[in-house]
Design a protein around this motif. Structure first.
Motif, PDB file in Angstrom:
ATOM      1  N   LEU A  96     -66.126  58.491  25.953  1.00  0.00           N
ATOM      2  CA  LEU A  96     -66.108  57.623  27.173  1.00  0.00           C
ATOM      3  C   LEU A  96     -65.416  56.386  26.931  1.00  0.00           C
ATOM      4  CD1 LEU A  96     -67.208  57.159  30.109  1.00  0.00           C
ATOM      5  CD2 LEU A  96     -69.338  56.071  29.034  1.00  0.00           C
TER       6      LEU A  96
ATOM      7  N   LEU B  84     -68.506  61.708  34.611  1.00  0.00           N
ATOM      8  CA  LEU B  84     -69.235  62.856  33.533  1.00  0.00           C
ATOM      9  C   LEU B  84     -70.282  63.352  34.137  1.00  0.00           C
ATOM     10  CD1 LEU B  84     -68.958  60.546  30.188  1.00  0.00           C
ATOM     11  CD2 LEU B  84     -67.694  62.434  30.812  1.00  0.00           C
TER      12      LEU B  84
ATOM     13  N   TYR C 290     -71.047  64.490  25.203  1.00  0.00           N
ATOM     14  CA  TYR C 290     -71.072  65.711  25.857  1.00  0.00           C
ATOM     15  C   TYR C 290     -70.715  66.899  25.429  1.00  0.00           C
ATOM     16  CZ  TYR C 290     -66.030  64.735  26.267  1.00  0.00           C
ATOM     17  OH  TYR C 290     -64.671  64.240  25.879  1.00  0.00           O
TER      18      TYR C 290
ATOM     19  N   LEU D 179     -73.749  67.174  29.771  1.00  0.00           N
ATOM     20  CA  LEU D 179     -73.881  65.407  29.663  1.00  0.00           C
ATOM     21  C   LEU D 179     -75.236  65.411  28.514  1.00  0.00           C
ATOM     22  CD1 LEU D 179     -72.653  62.932  29.943  1.00  0.00           C
ATOM     23  CD2 LEU D 179     -73.949  62.866  32.084  1.00  0.00           C
TER      24      LEU D 179
ATOM     25  N   VAL E 181     -61.555  64.862  29.215  1.00  0.00           N
ATOM     26  CA  VAL E 181     -62.666  65.567  28.378  1.00  0.00           C
ATOM     27  C   VAL E 181     -62.211  66.923  27.677  1.00  0.00           C
ATOM     28  CG1 VAL E 181     -64.373  64.813  29.792  1.00  0.00           C
ATOM     29  CG2 VAL E 181     -63.670  67.094  30.296  1.00  0.00           C
TER      30      VAL E 181
END
Length: 247
Positions: free
Chosen positions: A105, A123, A140, A134, A99
């Motif tokens: 994802l 996450l 996110y 999120l 991230v």
């Protein structure tokens, strides 16, 4: 999560932007103007009241909460406890690194042996730790500043020193776009901070370029790890050969 006080502050900005006076707001809510002024000044009101004002402004409550979240200061460093939580699970640490690189994802689960359910679970953990916010559809928002760094003596750096540093330097550094420099010298102590600042600027340039290049197709990008360091240091094997110990 946004506090009620943060939501009220954002709501006051929206009222000002919509040019809605306290008098007209009080009339629409069926309240005395003095009560509305007191309620907004205290910054404390039921969420149902905030929702009612949002409806008057034709503003979705979720949008208001998102604006509050977006206005929060970004973190330049995590706490010791936050870093401990990250390194407690290797898959969670992997997710954190991904991230930080703004991977989706889908990119993560396609590249690594993680199921979509596991990815969503991690996450959610990063959201609870405070690294991301999120959002719907497993998107996110990163809550870390461009100047973010792991704590120099924190759990994450200890983990990388113990498990990753030798692996990193085992590389040949001879592929296109790679290189390693080892420079030793004695300079005025007063100049050392200036060199450190230059290194920090290089790191920031790299981070900003990374963000800018996310628009490029994946086939045109390559993952690189930039390691910058500067310290007063002498190889221990050399130090042991000194006639007298260094002051």
């Amino acid at each position: 999560m946004s506090t009620t006080a943060d939501l009220v502050i954002a709501l006051k900005k929206e009222l000002k932007s919509a040019q809605m006076t306290y008098a007209s707001l009080a009339q629409a809510l069926g309240m005395a103007e003095s009560s509305v002024k007191r309620m907004l000044a205290k910054g404390d009101m039921p969420l149902s009241r905030i929702d009612a004002i949002c409806r008057l402004l034709r503003l979705d409550f979720a949008d208001l909460a998102r604006r509050v979240a977006d206005s929060q200061p970004l973190l330049s460093e995590l706490t010791q406890e936050q870093e401990k939580a990250v390194v407690a699970d290797k898959k969670l640490l992997l997710m954190a690194i991904c991230v930080l690189s703004q991977w989706t994802l889908e990119q993560i689960t396609t590249t690594y042996r993680l199921s979509e359910a596991e990815g969503i679970q991690y996450l959610a953990q990063l959201d609870r730790i405070g690294i991301i916010e999120l959002r719907p559809l497993n998107r996110y928002r990163l809550k870390l500043a461009k100047t973010f760094r792991w704590r120099p003596h924190g759990p994450v750096m200890h983990y990388f020193r113990d498990h990753a540093l030798l692996d990193y330097f085992n590389g040949g550094f001879d592929a296109p776009g790679e290189g390693v420099l080892l420079v030793h010298g004695s300079i005025a102590r007063s100049l050392a901070p200036a060199f450190t600042e230059r290194l920090q600027r290089v790191a920031q340039d790299f981070a900003q370029q990374h963000l800018a290049d996310q628009r490029l197709p994946e086939r045109e990008r390559e993952g690189y790890t930039l390691l910058l360091a500067m310290r007063s240091w002498e190889f221990e094997a050399f130090a042991q050969m000194r006639r007298t110990a260094r002051p």
